[in-house]
Each structure stands twice: as structure tokens, then as C-alpha cells.
Design a protein around this motif. Sequence first.
Motif, PDB file in Angstrom:
ATOM      1  N   GLU A 183       0.740  -1.343   0.262  1.00  0.00           N
ATOM      2  CA  GLU A 183      -0.257  -0.034   0.307  1.00  0.00           C
ATOM      3  C   GLU A 183       0.816   1.504  -0.270  1.00  0.00           C
ATOM      4  O   GLU A 183       0.229   2.001  -0.705  1.00  0.00           O
ATOM      5  CB  GLU A 183      -0.857   0.100   1.170  1.00  0.00           C
ATOM      6  CG  GLU A 183      -2.242  -0.894   1.346  1.00  0.00           C
ATOM      7  CD  GLU A 183      -1.876  -2.367   1.417  1.00  0.00           C
ATOM      8  OE1 GLU A 183      -2.742  -3.088   2.499  1.00  0.00           O
ATOM      9  OE2 GLU A 183      -0.865  -2.498   2.031  1.00  0.00           O
ATOM     10  N   SER A 223       6.508   1.018  -3.960  1.00  0.00           N
ATOM     11  CA  SER A 223       7.977  -0.451  -4.222  1.00  0.00           C
ATOM     12  C   SER A 223       9.153  -0.083  -2.982  1.00  0.00           C
ATOM     13  O   SER A 223       8.919   1.242  -3.639  1.00  0.00           O
ATOM     14  CB  SER A 223       7.442  -0.511  -5.520  1.00  0.00           C
ATOM     15  OG  SER A 223       7.698   0.973  -5.905  1.00  0.00           O
ATOM     16  N   TYR A 244       3.961  -8.590  -4.199  1.00  0.00           N
ATOM     17  CA  TYR A 244       3.123  -7.992  -4.043  1.00  0.00           C
ATOM     18  C   TYR A 244       2.483  -8.435  -3.215  1.00  0.00           C
ATOM     19  O   TYR A 244       1.551  -9.827  -2.806  1.00  0.00           O
ATOM     20  CB  TYR A 244       2.334  -7.947  -4.845  1.00  0.00           C
ATOM     21  CG  TYR A 244       2.558  -7.057  -6.501  1.00  0.00           C
ATOM     22  CD1 TYR A 244       1.684  -6.091  -7.026  1.00  0.00           C
ATOM     23  CD2 TYR A 244       3.113  -7.373  -6.868  1.00  0.00           C
ATOM     24  CE1 TYR A 244       1.748  -4.922  -8.065  1.00  0.00           C
ATOM     25  CE2 TYR A 244       3.758  -6.849  -8.286  1.00  0.00           C
ATOM     26  CZ  TYR A 244       3.488  -5.300  -8.583  1.00  0.00           C
ATOM     27  OH  TYR A 244       3.970  -4.723  -9.811  1.00  0.00           O
ATOM     28  N   ARG A 272      -3.025  -3.520  -8.419  1.00  0.00           N
ATOM     29  CA  ARG A 272      -1.867  -2.809  -8.353  1.00  0.00           C
ATOM     30  C   ARG A 272      -0.610  -3.361 -10.009  1.00  0.00           C
ATOM     31  O   ARG A 272       0.060  -2.850  -9.992  1.00  0.00           O
ATOM     32  CB  ARG A 272      -0.952  -3.270  -7.165  1.00  0.00           C
ATOM     33  CG  ARG A 272      -2.162  -2.663  -5.998  1.00  0.00           C
ATOM     34  CD  ARG A 272      -0.476  -2.528  -5.081  1.00  0.00           C
ATOM     35  NE  ARG A 272      -0.906  -1.947  -3.682  1.00  0.00           N
ATOM     36  CZ  ARG A 272      -1.548  -3.236  -3.103  1.00  0.00           C
ATOM     37  NH1 ARG A 272      -1.324  -4.145  -3.031  1.00  0.00           N
ATOM     38  NH2 ARG A 272      -2.665  -2.952  -1.619  1.00  0.00           N
TER      39      ARG A 272
END
Length: 503
Positions: A62, A65, A250, A263
Motif C-alpha cells: 500500500e 514499491s 505484491y 496494482r
Amino acid sequence: MFLKIRLALQILRALWRIGLLSLRPSVPLAFLRAWWHCGNSYACLAEFAARRFPHHCAVVDEQGSLTFAELHAKAEFLAADLLKRYALRTGQRVALLSRNHRDMVIALIALSRLGVDVLLLGTESPRSALQRILAGQSPQLVLHDAEFAAGLAVCSSPCQVIEIVPAKQQPRLPRVKKAGRILLLTSGSTGAAKSIARRPTLGGLLPVLAGLLRALPLQLHAPALSAIPLYHGYGLAVTAMTLTFGAPLYLARRCDIAPLLARLPEGMPPAVLISIPTLLERWLGTLDDSPIPPLAAVISGSASLSPRLCQRLLDRLGPRLFNLYGSTEAGIIALATPEVLLDAPGTVGQPLMGNRVRIAPGTSEIQVQGPLVLAAPTNGWYATGDLGRFDKQGRLFVCGRLDAMLISGGENVYPHETESALLEHPDLADAAVAVVDDPEFGQALRAWVVPRPGVTFDEKALREWLRQRLERFKLPRQIGLAIAIPRNALGKVNQEALRALSP
């Protein structure tokens, strides 16, 4: 010795095929340096990935990265801070309580960099159970997310929120001469959870790694969507895989599939989705006819994949579904490929290379030998507690739990058979069956069902439907309605909570 050499060659070929190996001398030297610093650990994989793929994406959550270089640097900062504050050393135990996000991965790497034993705690555990576990394990430190601070107020061990404070320069940490262990808690679906200690070794991982590389369509830098808790062995294996293959991991604090898929940026290699049957069914119910983001594979594990759900996933996704079977105590045992599942929906396939599986005569219990199996009895076979069978093609099917069996009219009755029949009913969204006390028969089967939205429950019609598919002694004595079937974070039915549902 010959077998190990053959396995090593197979792994090297597979790693070369996906592009992980290189003829450049700097690559093996980078791995040897990481291994010298960190031993067999997540920290070793993280340091190697930071040197091999420094600018590639490592984690997406969230918050955004992180690259592998950033991930490694933050883990080093945290390790240095913990070493300074608590003087942690090899052999000491640190508990980690965190949801799926970057700080969980950073903390795991940092703790393994210090060589301590890491006790992974379940984020869904009730406060009383958590306190009982910590009292029994007595860790030197509890590292946790801020949201769990209140539940740890009475903990006798020091507690600290995971916080990464960058230093002006990269810290110099001592070499880890002996890698720490990973302490995993069993699912506790049929009783109190217990801790299982593991210290990964290259020799133990070789056979399983060879089997996975041969079966799964893994690619260098292909995204891995982890819709499973990282504190479980299943999630830890995914973390190790992404560090090894330079793949972005992820994550979402609450395990769910749709947000992870949303995403994915365009232009990425096809992703690998790793999840559990409960979440896969929930996700499947939300899909319309719009295209699904490109997926190389969808891996189901940790709980039983019903034939009905298996077939629905294959129909919607095509031949991209894999079914994984394993346990905390025995590691990864078997894997079913899409081709096998198309022919035999619900099977867990055949044992992975290095594993031997047998069905115990008389009890039908699945027993295992293999490189990841923990201490077994003197006969050399580890008893999983799962019931199973092989079909004529040698494919393994898991048929429930041995401790859930009852005897009715001289016949062995397994709740899993009745449960599987209920899950095939088109009007039911979910169902579960348990053995309960019965004043007349001592014990009997009781079923709880969750009708699909808009469906009116008709118990008489459901019983008639079951009579056409099950022997009389396998029919449930009672059928109750439930808003939802209680399951743990891994999708397994919580038997204690199930029996506590109102009749």
C-alpha cells in the motif's frame, strides 16, 4: 551422492533456463559473499538479490514499491538498531507479529541477519491465545506492528514496534556463523497451535526445489502476488522464491486477491498468484466477462481444494491452476499441475522429487518421508494426520483428517466425504461438517451450510439430494444454517468455532 549430483544439475539447468545464472564470475562470488556474511538464511538471499538485481522492484504494498537495494539497506539498518538496543545474539528468540507489508519482510531479513531464532505469530490469533504462546515461548523481544500494541500490554518480554531508522552510513554487522531457526506455529484448526522449528539447509531444499522448478512456469522478475499470510510456511516459501528469482512480491495487509491484481502495471511478465481456496472462490464470484490480468500460474494451497471449485477455476482461468499439498511439519509434499487437475479435479498430484508417500493400511493415513520432514518415529515415516488415497494413476487425494473420524453402525465415517458432497450442491456457497456429541448415538455428524445469495434454504430437498449421493450412515443427523463458516487465515475450518455455532 549420485542422486544429489543429478538434482543439482537439474536445478542448474532450470535456473539457467529462466536466466538466474550467469557466466559472469561476479554472480557466484556475490552469492558466496552473501552466504559468508549471513549463512543459510533470508538475509543471504536478500543480500545476493541486492547485489544481483539492485534496481529491480522487490516489494509492492500500500505504501508503494522498494527495490532490492532499498530492501537490503533497510533490513541492515533495522538489524543494527536491534543489535544496539538489545544485544541480540545467535540462539536467542525474537517473536514477530506483523501483517503482510514491507516491514514484515524487512524485519524477517533483519532478524535472520542477526542469527536469532524467529517465532512467527499469527495476526488472527485471539489475545488470550497470543498471551499463552508468548508465555510458553519466552522470547527475548517481540517485534510487532503498532496495531498490536494493546494486545501485548501484559507481555513480560520487551516489545517494540517495527521501525526502520536510516543511519548516515551503512552499518557493519558481525558475520553469522550459525543461521537462526524459523519457528512456525501450526494452524491450530483442530486444537492448540504448537511451534515447529526449522533451519533451512541447501541439501534439504535441493530435491523440493528441483521438483518445483520443473513443474511451475517461473520466470526471472515475474511478479508474485501473495494472497496468503507471510507468517505461515506457505508464505515464507513465496518470500524465499521472490528473493531468489529477483521477483517483485505484491502484498496487502488484508489478504485479498483483487487489490493485488489491480496494482499490476502493464508490460510486466505474467504474474504468479499464490492463495488459498477460500479466497480463490471469493475472487471467482466477483469476476465478470472482462479479461483477467495475465497470470502464468495460480497456486492453491494450505487447505483442501474441492473438485467443484477446482473445475470452476479451470473453466475460468484455463490450464493455469496448480494445487499444492504440504504441512508445517513435513514441508511441501506434492503438487498437481493443470494437466493433472483437468483429468482429476481436486487431486494434489504426485509427491515432489525427494519425497515418499504411503497410505497406512487400516487407517488410510498419509505418511511421508522426505528432506523437509521433521523428526519421524522409529519406523521412519511421518504421520501427517491427514487421510488419503491414491488412484490407479498414482495421483494422491486428501480425504480429511484422521482425528475427525467416527464409527456409525460399524462403519468408519469421515466428515470430509459428507462435506465434499455438500460443496457440490449448486445452491450452497459454503459448507462444513463436524463430529458432535449425540445423546442417542454418542457421536454424529452435524452440517452447517451457507446458501448462495437469493436462495431459500430447503432442508428437505437438500437431504433428498444427499441421499442420492451418500450412504445412509454418511448423512448428517442435523443441518444448520450459518452466515459464514468459521475459517482461520489459511482457509481451514476452525472446528472448535464451528461446533460453537448455534444449532
